[in-house]
Design a protein around this motif. Sequence first.
Motif, mmCIF file in Angstrom:
data_model
loop_
_atom_site.group_PDB
_atom_site.id
_atom_site.type_symbol
_atom_site.label_atom_id
_atom_site.label_comp_id
_atom_site.label_asym_id
_atom_site.label_seq_id
_atom_site.Cartn_x
_atom_site.Cartn_y
_atom_site.Cartn_z
ATOM 1 N N UNK A 121 0.828 -1.203 0.000
ATOM 2 C CA UNK A 121 0.000 0.000 0.000
ATOM 3 C C UNK A 121 0.865 1.256 0.000
ATOM 4 N N UNK A 122 2.037 1.189 0.604
ATOM 5 C CA UNK A 122 2.931 2.344 0.616
ATOM 6 C C UNK A 122 3.517 2.618 -0.761
ATOM 7 N N UNK A 123 3.613 1.564 -1.597
ATOM 8 C CA UNK A 123 4.146 1.738 -2.953
ATOM 9 C C UNK A 123 3.059 2.066 -3.971
ATOM 10 N N UNK A 124 1.812 1.826 -3.604
ATOM 11 C CA UNK A 124 0.706 1.959 -4.538
ATOM 12 C C UNK A 124 0.042 3.335 -4.387
ATOM 13 N N UNK A 125 0.042 4.133 -5.455
ATOM 14 C CA UNK A 125 -0.503 5.492 -5.375
ATOM 15 C C UNK A 125 -1.992 5.467 -5.027
ATOM 16 N N UNK A 126 -2.750 4.625 -5.680
ATOM 17 C CA UNK A 126 -4.182 4.548 -5.388
ATOM 18 C C UNK A 126 -4.421 4.075 -3.958
ATOM 19 N N UNK A 127 -3.595 3.140 -3.505
ATOM 20 C CA UNK A 127 -3.723 2.667 -2.133
ATOM 21 C C UNK A 127 -3.498 3.778 -1.130
ATOM 22 N N UNK A 128 -2.506 4.631 -1.387
ATOM 23 C CA UNK A 128 -2.243 5.748 -0.474
ATOM 24 C C UNK A 128 -3.411 6.725 -0.458
ATOM 25 N N UNK A 129 -4.009 6.962 -1.619
ATOM 26 C CA UNK A 129 -5.167 7.860 -1.685
ATOM 27 C C UNK A 129 -6.339 7.269 -0.907
ATOM 28 N N UNK A 130 -6.542 5.974 -1.037
ATOM 29 C CA UNK A 130 -7.640 5.319 -0.320
ATOM 30 C C UNK A 130 -7.430 5.383 1.191
ATOM 31 N N UNK A 131 -6.201 5.178 1.632
ATOM 32 C CA UNK A 131 -5.909 5.274 3.066
ATOM 33 C C UNK A 131 -6.145 6.694 3.566
ATOM 34 N N UNK A 132 -5.763 7.688 2.775
ATOM 35 C CA UNK A 132 -6.005 9.081 3.161
ATOM 36 C C UNK A 132 -7.501 9.353 3.274
ATOM 37 N N UNK A 133 -8.283 8.805 2.344
ATOM 38 C CA UNK A 133 -9.734 8.983 2.403
ATOM 39 C C UNK A 133 -10.313 8.355 3.667
ATOM 40 N N UNK A 134 -9.823 7.175 4.028
ATOM 41 C CA UNK A 134 -10.289 6.527 5.261
ATOM 42 C C UNK A 134 -9.874 7.343 6.480
ATOM 43 N N UNK A 135 -8.638 7.857 6.463
ATOM 44 C CA UNK A 135 -8.134 8.633 7.595
ATOM 45 C C UNK A 135 -8.992 9.872 7.848
ATOM 46 N N UNK A 136 -9.325 10.592 6.777
ATOM 47 C CA UNK A 136 -10.067 11.840 6.927
ATOM 48 C C UNK A 136 -11.569 11.608 6.991
ATOM 49 N N UNK A 137 -12.088 10.774 6.086
ATOM 50 C CA UNK A 137 -13.531 10.617 5.979
ATOM 51 C C UNK A 137 -14.146 9.644 6.951
ATOM 52 N N UNK A 138 -13.362 8.744 7.516
ATOM 53 C CA UNK A 138 -13.906 7.744 8.436
ATOM 54 C C UNK A 138 -13.320 7.888 9.842
ATOM 55 N N UNK A 139 -11.999 7.752 9.980
ATOM 56 C CA UNK A 139 -11.385 7.715 11.307
ATOM 57 C C UNK A 139 -11.468 9.067 12.005
ATOM 58 N N UNK A 140 -10.882 10.101 11.410
ATOM 59 C CA UNK A 140 -10.890 11.417 12.049
ATOM 60 C C UNK A 140 -12.312 11.926 12.241
ATOM 61 N N UNK A 141 -13.125 11.805 11.226
ATOM 62 C CA UNK A 141 -14.505 12.265 11.256
ATOM 63 C C UNK A 141 -15.274 11.600 12.397
ATOM 64 N N UNK A 142 -15.185 10.265 12.490
ATOM 65 C CA UNK A 142 -15.965 9.540 13.499
ATOM 66 C C UNK A 142 -15.434 9.782 14.904
ATOM 67 N N UNK A 143 -14.120 9.841 15.065
ATOM 68 C CA UNK A 143 -13.539 10.053 16.390
ATOM 69 C C UNK A 143 -13.952 11.413 16.963
ATOM 70 N N UNK A 144 -13.780 12.476 16.168
ATOM 71 C CA UNK A 144 -14.091 13.815 16.654
ATOM 72 C C UNK A 144 -15.594 13.967 16.900
ATOM 73 N N UNK A 145 -16.404 13.549 15.942
ATOM 74 C CA UNK A 145 -17.850 13.712 16.069
ATOM 75 C C UNK A 145 -18.380 12.959 17.280
ATOM 76 N N UNK A 146 -17.902 11.749 17.486
ATOM 77 C CA UNK A 146 -18.415 10.936 18.593
ATOM 78 C C UNK A 146 -18.063 11.546 19.942
ATOM 79 N N UNK A 147 -16.815 11.930 20.127
ATOM 80 C CA UNK A 147 -16.422 12.464 21.430
ATOM 81 C C UNK A 147 -17.055 13.830 21.698
ATOM 82 N N UNK A 148 -17.261 14.624 20.664
ATOM 83 C CA UNK A 148 -17.965 15.891 20.860
ATOM 84 C C UNK A 148 -19.425 15.628 21.249
#
Length: 317
Positions: free
Chosen positions: A92-119
């Motif tokens: 995944x570190x070598x794959x450009x599309x894989x890196x984009x997908x991980x970034x989407x998960x980081x911002x759209x799923x993990x960060x979004x859900x963590x902040x929204x839930x605790x707030x």
Amino acid sequence: MPDQTAGEIAEKNAPTAQPDAGENRARVRRGVICVLIGGTFWGLNGTVCSWLMGTYGIDPLWLVCLRELTACWLFLAAAAARPQSRAQLAGVLRDRRGRVEVLAVALGAILFSQVAYLEAVDWTSSATATVMQSLGMALVLVFTCARARRGPRWKEMLGLALALAGTFLLATGGNPGQLNLPFEGLVWGLVCAVSSACLSILPARPMAKWGNFTVNGLAFLVSGCILSVCYQPWNHMPVLDGAAAAALVFSVVVGTYGSYALYLQGVHDAGSMRAALLGTSEPIAATISTVLFLGTTFTPVDLVGFALILAMVYLTA
């Protein structure tokens, strides 16, 4: 972890290239169990975080930074422990599309859900926040039906109707003319619902290719780094004692690493729609633990609202 590909299985034994119905059922059952346990861990984690924020004045964003920048190493260590996972991590570190997908998960799923839930927990309670989060099933239902080009099944529609009715009771106390929750709590609860849908949908594709621990570890690391740069948690350090430290360890190991690993594995095995619906095990754990450990009380109307939403579990299990 993802199963072998059909091509690999076919090379070993062509007649069994496709999994039979029994194997599919076993995989779905495994996914259901993972979702239920992961949801329970998440619900308990909400109560622990509510106690930390209320007792020690910990800012929700500080807590998100800590959890993400510590839990990420647990996921990455688990990914590095198996040869297949190590190959996925390197891939995944070598794959450009894989890196984009991980970034989407980081911002759209993990960060979004963590902040929204605790707030939402901070403005209401862990039980209320987890119930509001369950409304994400409506968005997952729309996404699932659109992707499959089908209409919703009657059980899905009934589950949706029950969830909406329960949320109405929770938000208004049964009186349409009044708001039973703080306005900020209602807004963050609805944001929780959107983030829950994203958490059920976005990680499914990259996890199928790169694995549960790889996607989680990198997404948590990226999300934690981005939030830390913006929030600067070192400028908001709370005063903690031994009890708070123990609670933080529980929040990281069980409530974050355990809940996300199990829940997202359940998404992979059982599917987004079923995971979103069965994830309502979260309010059960959150409500019970909130009452037992924090002394929170709920009105009869609140409990009816909870019951209507949790009835979805019995329609989809």
